[in-house]
Design a protein around this motif. Structure first.
Motif, PDB file in Angstrom:
ATOM      1  N   LEU A 103     -60.815  -2.145  -9.794  1.00  0.00           N
ATOM      2  CA  LEU A 103     -60.188  -3.207  -9.014  1.00  0.00           C
ATOM      3  C   LEU A 103     -59.386  -2.555  -7.900  1.00  0.00           C
ATOM      4  N   GLY A 104     -59.474  -3.102  -6.694  1.00  0.00           N
ATOM      5  CA  GLY A 104     -58.693  -2.586  -5.580  1.00  0.00           C
ATOM      6  C   GLY A 104     -58.279  -3.723  -4.668  1.00  0.00           C
ATOM      7  N   PHE A 105     -57.024  -3.708  -4.246  1.00  0.00           N
ATOM      8  CA  PHE A 105     -56.494  -4.753  -3.373  1.00  0.00           C
ATOM      9  C   PHE A 105     -55.703  -4.073  -2.256  1.00  0.00           C
ATOM     10  N   ILE A 106     -56.175  -4.208  -1.031  1.00  0.00           N
ATOM     11  CA  ILE A 106     -55.548  -3.577   0.116  1.00  0.00           C
ATOM     12  C   ILE A 106     -55.268  -4.650   1.158  1.00  0.00           C
ATOM     13  N   ALA A 107     -54.071  -4.618   1.751  1.00  0.00           N
ATOM     14  CA  ALA A 107     -53.683  -5.638   2.729  1.00  0.00           C
ATOM     15  C   ALA A 107     -53.055  -4.999   3.952  1.00  0.00           C
ATOM     16  N   THR A 108     -53.255  -5.640   5.094  1.00  0.00           N
ATOM     17  CA  THR A 108     -52.618  -5.253   6.341  1.00  0.00           C
ATOM     18  C   THR A 108     -52.129  -6.501   7.048  1.00  0.00           C
ATOM     19  N   ASP A 109     -51.132  -6.341   7.902  1.00  0.00           N
ATOM     20  CA  ASP A 109     -50.638  -7.486   8.668  1.00  0.00           C
ATOM     21  C   ASP A 109     -51.354  -7.636  10.006  1.00  0.00           C
ATOM     22  N   ALA A 110     -52.411  -6.844  10.222  1.00  0.00           N
ATOM     23  CA  ALA A 110     -53.188  -6.952  11.460  1.00  0.00           C
ATOM     24  C   ALA A 110     -53.949  -8.278  11.513  1.00  0.00           C
ATOM     25  N   ASN A 111     -54.297  -8.683  12.712  1.00  0.00           N
ATOM     26  CA  ASN A 111     -55.068  -9.900  12.934  1.00  0.00           C
ATOM     27  C   ASN A 111     -56.522  -9.504  13.189  1.00  0.00           C
ATOM     28  N   ILE A 112     -57.332  -9.501  12.156  1.00  0.00           N
ATOM     29  CA  ILE A 112     -58.722  -9.048  12.227  1.00  0.00           C
ATOM     30  C   ILE A 112     -59.642 -10.194  11.820  1.00  0.00           C
ATOM     31  N   THR A 113     -60.664 -10.446  12.591  1.00  0.00           N
ATOM     32  CA  THR A 113     -61.594 -11.516  12.248  1.00  0.00           C
ATOM     33  C   THR A 113     -62.319 -11.182  10.945  1.00  0.00           C
ATOM     34  N   GLN A 114     -62.716 -12.204  10.211  1.00  0.00           N
ATOM     35  CA  GLN A 114     -63.349 -11.974   8.909  1.00  0.00           C
ATOM     36  C   GLN A 114     -64.652 -11.176   9.024  1.00  0.00           C
ATOM     37  N   PRO A 115     -65.544 -11.482   9.969  1.00  0.00           N
ATOM     38  CA  PRO A 115     -66.774 -10.675  10.041  1.00  0.00           C
ATOM     39  C   PRO A 115     -66.504  -9.194  10.276  1.00  0.00           C
ATOM     40  N   LEU A 116     -65.554  -8.890  11.155  1.00  0.00           N
ATOM     41  CA  LEU A 116     -65.240  -7.487  11.404  1.00  0.00           C
ATOM     42  C   LEU A 116     -64.562  -6.872  10.180  1.00  0.00           C
ATOM     43  N   LEU A 117     -63.698  -7.633   9.519  1.00  0.00           N
ATOM     44  CA  LEU A 117     -63.018  -7.135   8.320  1.00  0.00           C
ATOM     45  C   LEU A 117     -64.030  -6.787   7.238  1.00  0.00           C
ATOM     46  N   GLN A 118     -65.048  -7.618   7.065  1.00  0.00           N
ATOM     47  CA  GLN A 118     -66.080  -7.346   6.070  1.00  0.00           C
ATOM     48  C   GLN A 118     -66.850  -6.080   6.423  1.00  0.00           C
ATOM     49  N   GLN A 119     -67.135  -5.927   7.698  1.00  0.00           N
ATOM     50  CA  GLN A 119     -67.825  -4.728   8.168  1.00  0.00           C
ATOM     51  C   GLN A 119     -66.975  -3.482   7.916  1.00  0.00           C
ATOM     52  N   MET A 120     -65.685  -3.605   8.181  1.00  0.00           N
ATOM     53  CA  MET A 120     -64.779  -2.475   7.948  1.00  0.00           C
ATOM     54  C   MET A 120     -64.708  -2.127   6.469  1.00  0.00           C
ATOM     55  N   LEU A 121     -64.609  -3.131   5.614  1.00  0.00           N
ATOM     56  CA  LEU A 121     -64.508  -2.882   4.172  1.00  0.00           C
ATOM     57  C   LEU A 121     -65.751  -2.166   3.654  1.00  0.00           C
ATOM     58  N   SER A 122     -66.914  -2.613   4.084  1.00  0.00           N
ATOM     59  CA  SER A 122     -68.155  -1.969   3.636  1.00  0.00           C
ATOM     60  C   SER A 122     -68.182  -0.500   4.034  1.00  0.00           C
ATOM     61  N   SER A 123     -67.723  -0.215   5.244  1.00  0.00           N
ATOM     62  CA  SER A 123     -67.697   1.165   5.716  1.00  0.00           C
ATOM     63  C   SER A 123     -66.620   1.984   5.006  1.00  0.00           C
ATOM     64  N   LEU A 124     -65.447   1.397   4.829  1.00  0.00           N
ATOM     65  CA  LEU A 124     -64.336   2.106   4.188  1.00  0.00           C
ATOM     66  C   LEU A 124     -64.644   2.477   2.740  1.00  0.00           C
ATOM     67  N   THR A 125     -65.283   1.583   2.020  1.00  0.00           N
ATOM     68  CA  THR A 125     -65.592   1.871   0.620  1.00  0.00           C
ATOM     69  C   THR A 125     -66.655   2.957   0.480  1.00  0.00           C
ATOM     70  N   GLN A 126     -67.525   3.086   1.477  1.00  0.00           N
ATOM     71  CA  GLN A 126     -68.587   4.080   1.380  1.00  0.00           C
ATOM     72  C   GLN A 126     -68.033   5.494   1.257  1.00  0.00           C
ATOM     73  N   GLN A 127     -66.961   5.791   1.957  1.00  0.00           N
ATOM     74  CA  GLN A 127     -66.412   7.146   1.926  1.00  0.00           C
ATOM     75  C   GLN A 127     -65.167   7.267   1.056  1.00  0.00           C
ATOM     76  N   SER A 128     -64.925   6.288   0.216  1.00  0.00           N
ATOM     77  CA  SER A 128     -63.765   6.359  -0.677  1.00  0.00           C
ATOM     78  C   SER A 128     -64.172   5.952  -2.088  1.00  0.00           C
TER      79      SER A 128
END
Length: 409
Positions: A195-220
Motif C-alpha cells: 500500500l502506498g499513499f503519496i500527496a502533493t499540493d500541486a495542481n495537476i490534471t488527472q490524466p497527467l497525474l495518472q501518467q506520472m504515477l505509472s512512470s514513477l512506480t516503474q522505477q520505484s
C-alpha cells in the motif's frame, strides 16, 4: 531489525487538502490503530495503480469501479484483514463499509466517492462490525498532521512506519510532497507496493497525474522485491490537491513539471527502498545494478533473476561470496544471445568475474569482506548495449521463515 538508514524525515510536510483520521477499531489487532480515513479536498486529482494479480482482493475490485466513474473524496484503509479470497461476500462487505462511511459524511458524498483499501490476512471474512464501529472515531480524529500515526496504523508485519517528505520551490512557488507506504513481506509488486499513499499540493490534471504515477512506480515500487510474491491487495495512490498557489500543470512541458517530477521520484524511491530495508527478517540491503544491456527490459530481467534467487539471497545472509550463484541467475534470466565471455560481475568495489571467468585480482577474503557489509551492491555488466536498470532486494534469513510460519497466529 531494519537495515541502514530508515529514519523518518525531520520535517513531515502537511499537505493542504489532505486530512488523516486514525483509530483502533479492532478489525483484527487489539490495542493498536488499524483503521485510517483520508479526507481529500474537493478538487483533488487522484491517480491509482493496482495489483496485476488475477486473484485481486475485494477492495481492489470495488475501488477500480469507483475511480473509473466518480471523483474520490475519501480513502478508507484497514489493516489486519486483506478481504481477499472472500468471493462475493467480500465485495458486499467492502461496499457496506463504503456506504457506512458515506452515511456519516455530507450528503453530497456517496459510497462511490470512497476508495477502499485493505491489507492483512487473506481468506478470512472482513470484520465489518468492528470497522464500521470505528468510523466515527476516525472521522473525529481527522487532522492534516496525522501522517506519522497514519503510517503506523497501516502496518502489518512492518517493524517501522515508512514516510518520506520533500518540498521544492519553482519560480517562486513552493510545492510540498508527503507519502507513506507499508509492506515487509509478500513483496514483488507488479505495479506498486503493498500500500502506498503519496500527496502533493500541486495542481495537476488527472490524466497527467495518472501518467506520472505509472512512470514513477516503474522505477520505484516496481523495482523492489523481498520474496518474489505479488500481493492480492497492492495499491498505490498519488493525490494532487491543487492548493498550491499556481496554475494548472497539464503537460510535461509545463515549466514546473520537471522539478516537481524529480521531487516526487525521490519520495517514491525512498518509500520503496524502506520496504526492502524493513523486509521480513532482513539483515542486508542489496542493490542489483545491471548495465550494458541491449534493452532496459533485459537489464531488468537479469536484475530480478538475481534478486529473486533464494540461493543468492541466502548467500548474502551468510556473507558467502558464492559468485557462481550470480552467474547461474544471469544465465537463466532469458537474455537471448547473451555471450557469457563478455559478462563481468562485481560486489561493491570488488571485481569477482571478468569476461565470464574469475577476476585475476579476486580473492575469497575480499569477496567475503564485501558480502559482510549490511549494504551490498551487485553490479553486472552484460557488455552488449547502453541500457541500465536497478532492482532493490534483501537477504533471506531464518527470521523470514519464523515470521511467515507464525503470521496467522
Amino acid at each position: 531489525m531494519p537495515v541502514g538508514n530508515v529514519a523518518n524525515p525531520e520535517t513531515i510536510y502537511e499537505i493542504d487538502g489532505v486530512r488523516i483520521g486514525v483509530t483502533a477499531a479492532g478489525v483484527r489487532y487489539k490495542n493498536r490503530n488499524d483503521l485510517v480515513v483520508i479526507e481529500l479536498a474537493e478538487k483533488t486529482s487522484c491517480a491509482v495503480v493496482t495489483t496485476q494479480s488475477s486473484f485481486c482482493a475485494a477492495p481492489v475490485q470495488v475501488l477500480r469501479k469507483h475511480i473509473a466513474n466518480y471523483q474520490p473524496r475519501y480513502l478508507l484503509i484497514n489493516t489486519g484483514n486483506a478481504n481477499a479470497g472472500t468471493g462475493r461476500e467480500g465485495i458486499k462487505r467492502t461496499q457496506l463499509t463504503c456506504e457506512s462511511l458515506a452515511e456519516r459524511l455530507d450528503e453530497s458524498i456517496s459510497a462511490q466517492n470512497i476508495l477502499p483499501f485493505s491489507t492483512g490476512v487473506i481468506g478470512e471474512p472482513l470484520n465489518t462490525d468492528a470497522l464500521i464501529a470505528g468510523l466515527d472515531a476516525a472521522l473525529a480524529n481527522l487532522n492534516v498532521a496525522n501522517w506519522q500515526v497514519g503510517a503506523n496504523a497501516i502496518r502489518t508485519t512492518d517493524t517501522i512506519a515508512k514516510l518520506a517528505s520533500e518540498q521544492v520551490a519553482v519560480d517562486g512557488t513552493t510545492y510540498h510532497i508527503t507519502g507513506m507506504s507499508k509492506g515487509a513481506g509478500m513483496i514483488r509488486p507488479n505495479m506498486a507496493t503493498m500500500l502506498g499513499f503519496i500527496a502533493t499540493d500541486a495542481n495537476i490534471t488527472q490524466p497527467l497525474l495518472q501518467q506520472m504515477l505509472s512512470s514513477l512506480t516503474q522505477q520505484s515500487f516496481n523495482r523492489i522485491t523481498v520474496d518474489g510474491d505479488t500481493s492480492t491487495n497492492d495499491c498505490c495512490v498519488l493525490l494532487a490537491t491543487a492548493k498550491a498557489n499556481t496554475g494548472v500543470i497539464d503537460s510535461d512541458r509545463h515549466p514546473h513539471y520537471q522539478a516537481l517530477y524529480e521531487a516526487l521520484a525521490r519520495v517514491f524511491l525512498r518509500l520503496a527502498q524502506l520496504i526492502v530495508r524493513d523486509g521480513e527478517g532482513a539483515t542486508k540491503f542489496i542493490s542489483v545494478n545491471v548495465c550494458g544491456g541491449a534493452t532496459q527490459q533485459e537489464c531488468c530481467d537479469v536484475a530480478y533473476a538475481i534478486a529473486h534467487s533464494p540461493l543468492v539471497k541466502t548467500a548474502c545472509f551468510a556473507s558467502d561470496p558464492n559468485w557462481g550463484r550470480l552467474l547461474a541467475a544471469i544465465g537463466y534470466a532469458g537474455v537471448e544471445g547473451l555471450d557469457q565471455n563478455n559478462v563481468s560481475v562485481s560486489l561493491n568495489e570488488v571485481n569477482i568475474c571478468e569476461r565470464g571467468q574469475i577476476a585475476e585480482d579476486y580473492t575469497e577474503e575480499r569477496g567475503q569482506a564485501a558480502m559482510s557489509r549490511p549494504e551490498i551492491v551487485i553490479k553486472v555488466d552484460l557488455a552488449r548495449g547502453d541500457y541500465e536498470d536497478t532492482v532493490y532486494t534483501c537477504d533471506l534469513s531464518y527470521d523470514y521463515i519464523k515470521i511467515n510460519a507464525d503470521y496467522r497466529s
